[in-house]
Write an enzyme that holds these catalytic residues in place. Structure first.
Site, short mmCIF file in Angstrom:
data_model
loop_
_atom_site.label_atom_id
_atom_site.label_comp_id
_atom_site.label_asym_id
_atom_site.label_seq_id
_atom_site.Cartn_x
_atom_site.Cartn_y
_atom_site.Cartn_z
N SER A 141 0.86 -1.18 0.00
CA SER A 141 0.00 0.00 0.00
C SER A 141 0.90 1.23 0.00
CB SER A 141 -0.94 -0.01 1.21
OG SER A 141 -0.24 -0.33 2.39
N GLU B 286 1.04 5.48 0.83
CA GLU B 286 0.37 6.55 1.57
C GLU B 286 0.64 7.92 0.95
OE1 GLU B 286 0.50 6.27 5.89
OE2 GLU B 286 0.94 8.42 5.99
N ASP C 216 -2.75 13.30 17.03
CA ASP C 216 -2.11 14.06 18.11
C ASP C 216 -2.87 15.35 18.29
OD1 ASP C 216 0.07 12.28 18.74
OD2 ASP C 216 0.79 12.75 16.72
N PHE D 272 10.96 14.70 11.78
CA PHE D 272 9.84 13.75 11.89
C PHE D 272 10.16 12.66 12.90
CE2 PHE D 272 7.78 13.75 7.35
CZ PHE D 272 7.32 15.03 7.57
P1 FAD Z 1 -3.30 4.91 20.12
O1 FAD Z 1 -3.34 3.52 19.63
O2 FAD Z 1 -4.49 5.43 20.83
O3 FAD Z 1 -2.00 5.04 21.06
C1 FAD Z 1 -1.56 6.32 21.49
C2 FAD Z 1 -0.86 6.19 22.85
O4 FAD Z 1 -1.83 5.91 23.86
C3 FAD Z 1 0.16 5.08 22.93
O5 FAD Z 1 1.23 5.51 23.72
C4 FAD Z 1 -0.59 3.95 23.62
O6 FAD Z 1 0.29 3.05 24.33
C5 FAD Z 1 -1.48 4.73 24.56
N1 FAD Z 1 -2.72 4.04 24.91
C6 FAD Z 1 -3.57 3.41 24.06
N2 FAD Z 1 -4.61 2.91 24.73
C7 FAD Z 1 -4.43 3.23 26.05
C8 FAD Z 1 -5.15 3.00 27.25
N3 FAD Z 1 -6.32 2.32 27.24
N4 FAD Z 1 -4.65 3.50 28.40
C9 FAD Z 1 -3.50 4.20 28.45
N5 FAD Z 1 -2.76 4.45 27.33
C10 FAD Z 1 -3.23 3.96 26.16
N6 FAD Z 1 -1.83 11.01 12.53
C11 FAD Z 1 -2.76 11.84 12.01
O7 FAD Z 1 -3.09 12.85 12.62
N7 FAD Z 1 -3.33 11.60 10.77
C12 FAD Z 1 -3.01 10.51 10.05
O8 FAD Z 1 -3.53 10.34 8.94
C13 FAD Z 1 -2.04 9.60 10.58
N8 FAD Z 1 -1.71 8.47 9.90
C14 FAD Z 1 -0.86 7.55 10.49
C15 FAD Z 1 -0.63 6.34 9.85
C16 FAD Z 1 0.21 5.39 10.40
C17 FAD Z 1 0.43 4.08 9.70
C18 FAD Z 1 0.86 5.66 11.66
C19 FAD Z 1 1.81 4.66 12.26
C20 FAD Z 1 0.63 6.86 12.31
C21 FAD Z 1 -0.24 7.81 11.74
N9 FAD Z 1 -0.55 9.01 12.39
C22 FAD Z 1 -1.47 9.89 11.85
C23 FAD Z 1 0.11 9.36 13.64
C24 FAD Z 1 -0.69 8.90 14.89
O9 FAD Z 1 -1.90 9.62 14.94
C25 FAD Z 1 0.17 9.20 16.11
O10 FAD Z 1 1.26 8.31 16.14
C26 FAD Z 1 -0.57 9.23 17.44
O11 FAD Z 1 0.33 9.77 18.42
C27 FAD Z 1 -1.02 7.88 17.96
O12 FAD Z 1 -2.04 7.37 17.22
P2 FAD Z 1 -2.52 5.84 17.45
O13 FAD Z 1 -3.68 5.65 16.56
O14 FAD Z 1 -1.39 4.92 17.34
O15 FAD Z 1 -2.98 5.97 18.97
#
Ligand code: FAD
Length: 279
Positions: free
Chosen positions: A8, A10, A101, A208
């Site tokens: 895929s 991006e 974020d 980054f």
């Molecule tokens: P989560 O899975 O919610 O994790 C975030 C943090 O919270 C982690 O430290 C985790 O350990 C912690 N956590 C999770 N659940 C709990 C819980 N129940 N209790 C306590 N802590 C918990 N960002 C954008 O804004 N737009 C995008 O389009 C985008 N695309 C991305 C695509 C990919 C493939 C990746 C890897 C990242 C992308 N990001 C994007 C960045 C991403 O939004 C950030 O990395 C963000 O900080 C975390 O998102 P996540 O979905 O992994 O969060």
């Protein structure tokens, strides 16, 4: 190597009409590699909702599969429901679900604290309509208290209904393999696709990487620093290094590759040629 590799690519939503045209060209070049989908990022706080959807629809209009990213930080349930309904009306069946974020100036996380809340909400609202991809962090998410906590939070997200995961980029294949072993140990069975960042601009990459917690190993950093403004040498070294890493990933069982293209085709085309991957 697996029989059927999952690829895929991006993109981020272009801001200008020139950017839209350029992305069409890039997409045209990459379409010949028959990716499973092209994904389009989504600005945290919904800041790119319209341009992200426009980019997704443009890809679909060319007969290709597109997956919008959707981030939930700062969102209300109703605003996410609206986006999901919009995607469904357009026949979109594939989504990359993220927390995002918190943008500066936004005070609260809104209705969804973690991506697992978003995945659960998507399943509640739309059942099996969407194939859901989530993010994974072989080198540990920068806000996680520990690698173990992060792994268990990843499992919560998978158990909430994710079908596949794409990793944050890394430059150390061992980190990926160790993470996949850990996933298996805690019963995570979905495919974890390595996210690959081609190396083009060192200053940008360093910025980054600092922000997202991806480690640039010292020997790579030193090499890249030594090239200073010599972009050709940076790219040539980056291509050698990324090719070696991807070859190792695929030979040792990674299910595919997700390329952070930065809306450029050249690095991915060169990587495909070097790896001898089919067109
Ligand atoms: P989560 O899975 O919610 O994790 C975030 C943090 O919270 C982690 O430290 C985790 O350990 C912690 N956590 C999770 N659940 C709990 C819980 N129940 N209790 C306590 N802590 C918990 N960002 C954008 O804004 N737009 C995008 O389009 C985008 N695309 C991305 C695509 C990919 C493939 C990746 C890897 C990242 C992308 N990001 C994007 C960045 C991403 O939004 C950030 O990395 C963000 O900080 C975390 O998102 P996540 O979905 O992994 O969060």
């Amino acid at each position: 190597m697996q029989d059927r590799l999952l690829f895929s690519f991006e993109f981020f939503p272009p801001k200008t009409s020139e950017g839209v045209e350029k992305l069409r060209e890039v997409r045209g070049q990459l379409a010949s590699f028959a990716p499973r989908f092209f994904s389009v990022t989504y600005g945290a706080g919904g800041s790119t909702r319209a341009p992200s959807l426009a980019a997704v629809l443009d890809i679909r209009a060319a007969g290709l599969t597109a997956a919008p990213h959707l981030s939930c930080i700062g969102a209300t349930q109703q605003s996410i429901r609206d986006v999901l309904q919009e995607y469904q009306q357009h026949g979109i069946r594939h989504i990359v679900a993220l927390r995002g974020d918190l943008p500066s100036g936004m005070a609260t996380s809104g209705a969804f604290r973690y991506a697992s809340d978003l995945v659960a909400f998507i399943r509640e609202e739309t059942g099996d309509w969407f194939e859901i991809e989530v993010a994974a962090y072989p080198e540990t998410h920068p806000q996680a208290r520990s690698a173990t906590d992060d792994l268990l939070h990843f499992k919560t997200k998978v158990d909430a209904g994710a079908d596949m995961a794409i990793t944050q980029y890394f430059f150390n294949a061992d980190a990926y393999f160790a993470f996949v072993d850990d996933c298996q140990r805690v019963g995570i069975q979905i495919p974890v696709i390595p996210g690959i960042m081609p190396i083009g601009n060192y200053a940008q990459l360093a910025r980054f990487s600092e922000a997202c917690g991806a480690e640039i190993p010292r020997w790579i950093r030193k090499k890249l620093e030594s090239y200073q403004d010599d972009i050709d040498s940076i790219r040539a070294f980056g291509l050698d290094m990324i090719t070696d890493m991807c070859r190792r990933l695929l030979e040792q069982g990674a299910p595919g590759l997700h390329i952070y293209t930065m809306n450029q085709a050249a690095a991915t085309v060169a990587l495909w040629q070097r790896l001898g991957l089919p067109r």
